[in-house]
Design a protein around this motif. Structure first.
Motif, PDB file in Angstrom:
ATOM      1  N   GLY A  63       0.787  -1.227   0.000  1.00 24.16           N
ATOM      2  CA  GLY A  63       0.000   0.000   0.000  1.00 24.16           C
ATOM      3  C   GLY A  63       0.814   1.269   0.000  1.00 24.16           C
ATOM      4  N   CYS A  64       2.090   1.172  -0.374  1.00 23.48           N
ATOM      5  CA  CYS A  64       2.956   2.349  -0.336  1.00 23.48           C
ATOM      6  C   CYS A  64       2.938   3.146  -1.637  1.00 23.48           C
ATOM      7  CB  CYS A  64       4.390   1.918  -0.006  1.00 23.48           C
ATOM      8  SG  CYS A  64       4.562   1.204   1.646  1.00 23.48           S
ATOM      9  N   GLN A  65       2.266   2.628  -2.646  1.00 24.86           N
ATOM     10  CA  GLN A  65       2.083   3.324  -3.912  1.00 24.86           C
ATOM     11  C   GLN A  65       0.577   3.468  -4.157  1.00 24.86           C
ATOM     12  OE1 GLN A  65       4.674   4.545  -5.583  1.00 24.86           O
ATOM     13  NE2 GLN A  65       6.160   3.603  -4.181  1.00 24.86           N
ATOM     14  N   VAL A  83      -3.784  -4.456   3.431  1.00 26.83           N
ATOM     15  CA  VAL A  83      -2.394  -4.192   3.062  1.00 26.83           C
ATOM     16  C   VAL A  83      -1.472  -4.734   4.143  1.00 26.83           C
ATOM     17  CG1 VAL A  83      -3.090  -2.098   1.838  1.00 26.83           C
ATOM     18  CG2 VAL A  83      -2.256  -1.929   4.182  1.00 26.83           C
ATOM     19  N   SER A  84      -0.220  -4.922   3.774  1.00 26.46           N
ATOM     20  CA  SER A  84       0.775  -5.414   4.720  1.00 26.46           C
ATOM     21  C   SER A  84       1.498  -4.244   5.374  1.00 26.46           C
ATOM     22  CB  SER A  84       1.792  -6.306   4.009  1.00 26.46           C
ATOM     23  OG  SER A  84       2.520  -5.551   3.051  1.00 26.46           O
ATOM     24  N   ARG A  85       2.033  -4.522   6.524  1.00 29.78           N
ATOM     25  CA  ARG A  85       2.831  -3.523   7.222  1.00 29.78           C
ATOM     26  C   ARG A  85       4.194  -3.377   6.532  1.00 29.78           C
ATOM     27  NH1 ARG A  85       4.031  -3.695  13.737  1.00 29.78           N
ATOM     28  NH2 ARG A  85       4.915  -1.595  13.904  1.00 29.78           N
ATOM     29  N   SER A  86       4.942  -2.338   6.915  1.00 25.90           N
ATOM     30  CA  SER A  86       6.331  -2.099   6.500  1.00 25.90           C
ATOM     31  C   SER A  86       6.431  -1.317   5.199  1.00 25.90           C
ATOM     32  CB  SER A  86       7.126  -3.412   6.368  1.00 25.90           C
ATOM     33  OG  SER A  86       6.740  -4.104   5.203  1.00 25.90           O
ATOM     34  N   ASN A  87       7.654  -0.874   4.923  1.00 27.40           N
ATOM     35  CA  ASN A  87       8.071  -0.160   3.703  1.00 27.40           C
ATOM     36  C   ASN A  87       7.632   1.296   3.644  1.00 27.40           C
ATOM     37  OD1 ASN A  87       9.294  -2.519   2.845  1.00 27.40           O
ATOM     38  ND2 ASN A  87       7.544  -3.143   1.600  1.00 27.40           N
ATOM     39  N   CYS A  88       6.620   1.689   4.415  1.00 29.38           N
ATOM     40  CA  CYS A  88       6.229   3.098   4.458  1.00 29.38           C
ATOM     41  C   CYS A  88       5.368   3.317   5.697  1.00 29.38           C
ATOM     42  CB  CYS A  88       5.486   3.519   3.186  1.00 29.38           C
ATOM     43  SG  CYS A  88       3.902   2.688   2.940  1.00 29.38           S
ATOM     44  N   THR A  89       4.961   4.532   5.921  1.00 29.91           N
ATOM     45  CA  THR A  89       4.206   4.869   7.128  1.00 29.91           C
ATOM     46  C   THR A  89       2.754   4.408   7.013  1.00 29.91           C
ATOM     47  OG1 THR A  89       3.573   7.040   6.285  1.00 29.91           O
ATOM     48  CG2 THR A  89       5.662   6.887   7.491  1.00 29.91           C
ATOM     49  N   PHE A  90       2.122   4.269   8.173  1.00 27.95           N
ATOM     50  CA  PHE A  90       0.695   3.949   8.188  1.00 27.95           C
ATOM     51  C   PHE A  90      -0.106   5.050   7.488  1.00 27.95           C
ATOM     52  CE2 PHE A  90       1.845   1.598  12.249  1.00 27.95           C
ATOM     53  CZ  PHE A  90       1.783   0.348  11.649  1.00 27.95           C
ATOM     54  N   LYS A  93      -0.191   4.550   3.715  1.00 29.29           N
ATOM     55  CA  LYS A  93      -1.053   3.429   3.331  1.00 29.29           C
ATOM     56  C   LYS A  93      -2.524   3.845   3.381  1.00 29.29           C
ATOM     57  CE  LYS A  93       2.194   0.151   5.486  1.00 29.29           C
ATOM     58  NZ  LYS A  93       2.698  -0.579   4.315  1.00 29.29           N
ATOM     59  N   ILE A  94      -2.897   4.524   4.464  1.00 29.21           N
ATOM     60  CA  ILE A  94      -4.298   4.902   4.649  1.00 29.21           C
ATOM     61  C   ILE A  94      -4.716   5.933   3.607  1.00 29.21           C
ATOM     62  CG2 ILE A  94      -5.936   5.951   6.256  1.00 29.21           C
ATOM     63  CD1 ILE A  94      -4.177   4.798   8.537  1.00 29.21           C
ATOM     64  N   ARG A  95      -3.857   6.908   3.347  1.00 29.00           N
ATOM     65  CA  ARG A  95      -4.204   7.939   2.355  1.00 29.00           C
ATOM     66  C   ARG A  95      -4.300   7.334   0.950  1.00 29.00           C
ATOM     67  NH1 ARG A  95      -4.364  12.946   4.462  1.00 29.00           N
ATOM     68  NH2 ARG A  95      -3.195  13.357   6.391  1.00 29.00           N
ATOM     69  N   ASN A  96      -3.442   6.381   0.633  1.00 34.86           N
ATOM     70  CA  ASN A  96      -3.518   5.733  -0.678  1.00 34.86           C
ATOM     71  C   ASN A  96      -4.821   4.944  -0.822  1.00 34.86           C
ATOM     72  OD1 ASN A  96      -1.076   6.716  -1.619  1.00 34.86           O
ATOM     73  ND2 ASN A  96       0.097   4.946  -0.894  1.00 34.86           N
ATOM     74  N   VAL A 107      -4.686  -3.160   8.038  1.00 33.47           N
ATOM     75  CA  VAL A 107      -3.241  -3.360   7.930  1.00 33.47           C
ATOM     76  C   VAL A 107      -2.878  -4.583   8.762  1.00 33.47           C
ATOM     77  CG1 VAL A 107      -0.961  -2.358   8.290  1.00 33.47           C
ATOM     78  CG2 VAL A 107      -2.888  -0.874   7.666  1.00 33.47           C
ATOM     79  N   HIS A 108      -2.232  -5.564   8.131  1.00 34.28           N
ATOM     80  CA  HIS A 108      -1.837  -6.759   8.886  1.00 34.28           C
ATOM     81  C   HIS A 108      -0.346  -6.722   9.192  1.00 34.28           C
ATOM     82  CE1 HIS A 108       0.322  -8.940   5.684  1.00 34.28           C
ATOM     83  NE2 HIS A 108      -0.638  -8.588   4.845  1.00 34.28           N
ATOM     84  N   ASN A 109       0.012  -7.323  10.297  1.00 33.90           N
ATOM     85  CA  ASN A 109       1.403  -7.365  10.734  1.00 33.90           C
ATOM     86  C   ASN A 109       2.212  -8.293   9.828  1.00 33.90           C
ATOM     87  OD1 ASN A 109       3.624  -6.795  12.292  1.00 33.90           O
ATOM     88  ND2 ASN A 109       2.650  -7.299  14.238  1.00 33.90           N
ATOM     89  N   ILE A 110       3.523  -8.252   9.991  1.00 36.58           N
ATOM     90  CA  ILE A 110       4.424  -9.106   9.215  1.00 36.58           C
ATOM     91  C   ILE A 110       5.174 -10.026  10.178  1.00 36.58           C
ATOM     92  CG2 ILE A 110       6.450  -9.183   7.719  1.00 36.58           C
ATOM     93  CD1 ILE A 110       4.030  -8.203   6.277  1.00 36.58           C
TER      94      ILE A 110
END
Length: 219
Positions: A63-65, A83-90, A93-96, A107-110
């Motif tokens: 969800g980082c793009q 979406v998965s956690r990591s690679n960018c901020t929460f 992800k939410i705004r996308n 958002v699920h944990n990894i």
């Protein structure tokens, strides 16, 4: 009196509940599964009756793009992005997800089933609700909604009443109170019996006045 006390205790006992994600099938009237989640303190609120929606695993998965828009978006069919956690901020992800017309985001944990409350630096403009779940629950939802059968979820602000869980603590308290009352009753009874036995004994002064006759061998 004890019964009245227990009744008041049960009525005023607070029930600690957390948000839940319930999984339903369109042909099933009852929930097929439930997943513990942690709702965010920002963004849109989860409706009291729950947010009913279909789930779509995001593309890209983190969800980082910008996300692929919701399929066949209508005002009656709601969609939630997973979406998965990591690679960018929460926040990103939410705004996308919001920009892609999703009505909510999960958002699920990894690599862990630990759930935590998400936070953002700037919540201005975030209008959709968001929740955080564990890794295995996220994978379960992903597999479920990849199948052709019709499923949907209901994200609830709290867990519906469950007699098996909500009455367990009150029942344990009632049992503990009854056990303590029984112990107190036994202790009081023991003390009363001891005092009664002592009252039935002759005092030392009376024992000293009693005549003592010694018998010799052969008497």
């Amino acid at each position: 009196m004890l019964i009245n006390f227990i009744g008041v205790l049960l009525i005023n006992l607070p029930l600690c509940v957390v948000a839940d994600i319930l999984l339903y099938g369109y042909s099933e009237p009852i929930a097929l599964d439930d997943f513990k989640d942690m709702p965010s303190a920002f963004g849109g609120e989860i409706p009291y009756e729950g947010l009913q929606a279909r789930v779509r695993y995001a593309d890209p998965a983190d969800g980082c793009q910008p996300l692929q828009p919701t399929p066949n978006y209508t005002s009656t069919l709601k969609w939630v992005a997973l979406v998965s956690r990591s690679n960018c901020t929460f926040e990103m992800k939410i705004r996308n997800a919001q920009s892609a017309n999703y009505d909510g985001i999960i958002v699920h944990n990894i690599g862990s089933d630990y759930i935590e409350e998400m936070s953002v630096k700037n919540a201005t403009g975030i209008e959709i609700p968001s929740v955080f779940i564990g890794y295995h629950d996220g994978m379960h939802l992903k597999r479920t909604f990849s199948m052709p059968e019709g499923y949907y979820i209901v994200i609830t602000p709290d867990v519906p009443f469950n007699i098996n869980t909500h009455l367990l603590l009150p029942f344990a308290i009632v049992v503990a109170i009854c056990f303590l009352v029984m112990i107190v009753f036994m202790v009081v009874k023991c003390i009363k019996d001891r005092r009664r036995q002592r009252r039935q004994r002759l005092p030392t002064s009376a024992l000293n006045k009693m005549l003592i006759h010694k018998f010799a061998k052969g008497d």
